[in-house]
Motif scaffolding. Sequence first.
Motif, PDB file in Angstrom:
ATOM      1  N   THR A 145     -65.122  26.411 -41.470  1.00  0.00           N
ATOM      2  CA  THR A 145     -65.243  27.778 -40.980  1.00  0.00           C
ATOM      3  C   THR A 145     -64.586  28.738 -41.963  1.00  0.00           C
ATOM      4  O   THR A 145     -63.481  28.493 -42.438  1.00  0.00           O
ATOM      5  N   THR A 184     -64.015  33.127 -42.907  1.00  0.00           N
ATOM      6  CA  THR A 184     -64.076  34.526 -42.470  1.00  0.00           C
ATOM      7  C   THR A 184     -64.657  35.367 -43.600  1.00  0.00           C
ATOM      8  O   THR A 184     -64.267  35.204 -44.767  1.00  0.00           O
ATOM      9  N   LYS A 227     -69.316  37.868 -39.439  1.00  0.00           N
ATOM     10  CA  LYS A 227     -67.891  37.868 -39.726  1.00  0.00           C
ATOM     11  C   LYS A 227     -67.328  36.460 -39.895  1.00  0.00           C
ATOM     12  O   LYS A 227     -66.279  36.277 -40.508  1.00  0.00           O
ATOM     13  N   THR A 228     -68.035  35.474 -39.316  1.00  0.00           N
ATOM     14  CA  THR A 228     -67.605  34.076 -39.424  1.00  0.00           C
ATOM     15  C   THR A 228     -68.773  33.212 -39.855  1.00  0.00           C
ATOM     16  O   THR A 228     -69.884  33.352 -39.338  1.00  0.00           O
ATOM     17  N   THR A 285     -69.811  29.230 -40.144  1.00  0.00           N
ATOM     18  CA  THR A 285     -69.455  27.862 -39.774  1.00  0.00           C
ATOM     19  C   THR A 285     -70.502  26.907 -40.325  1.00  0.00           C
ATOM     20  O   THR A 285     -71.694  27.057 -40.061  1.00  0.00           O
TER      21      THR A 285
END
Length: 261
Positions: free
Chosen positions: A151, A153, A160-161, A163
């Motif tokens: 993950t 940022t 925004k993220t 994964t």
Amino acid sequence: GCTVAEFDAAIPPGGTGKVVGKVHTEGRLGENVKSITLDTSDPAAPQLVLQFKFTVTAPVSIWPAQQINLQGVQGDSVMQESIFKRPDGQPLELSDAQIGNAKGVTVELEKVTEANADPATNPSGAHSGDWRLRVMLDDASQPRQAAGTLTLTTNHPDRKTVTMPLQVQVAPVLQITPPRVDLRVEPQGRPATITIDMRNNGYRVFLVTGLTIEGDLAGVDAQLVTDQKMMVQRVRLTVPDSAQLKPGVHQGKLVAKTDLK
């Protein structure tokens, strides 16, 4: 798939109408082609097929894949490098790399500058403003399998993220086929024979330097079929005389020595 979200049910002669198609773009990065089929009351054109093309881009693109596959052979260095880009041309920022579930994995983030960029002629390379992500396995001395996530940022308001699925697979140096041998001997029957292959998963040639039978296996013979360095070495196990073994189940193991370090 593609669904019709809205359409004009009646169009006057000489008039125009509107058809609105809706496409779910998840998992459809790149160029796509879809079509909508319309049934009409016009006998000259009872059915119309509207085809349309569209291109899907990710807020943050990842090359070469949107997942991490740490695959290697026991004893090797296992690493994967990924390139992160922001297609809208805005500055990209990555931070806070976290590994979930998979232990023994190290992550390095590096912002690409003019000094460490790939040549501009390489369209999929890392250019100034992009990011390099290196994911490494700390210890590949033993075979293992694991699954987890990575993950990150980002500074993109729409993503925004990030994964990414993470797979770890370290294969043993030698793969034995079959891994277990069952020799069934019939009284006064023909000798029982089976062949075992030892394959080097690292695609390296090697030599078997010794064979030993251990356990309650009196009369079982092991002979090396191959006689030179190869990626696959073959061993033949034979019970030449069933009278040397009493009726019942006898267990043991074949121990092979090789020139591999």
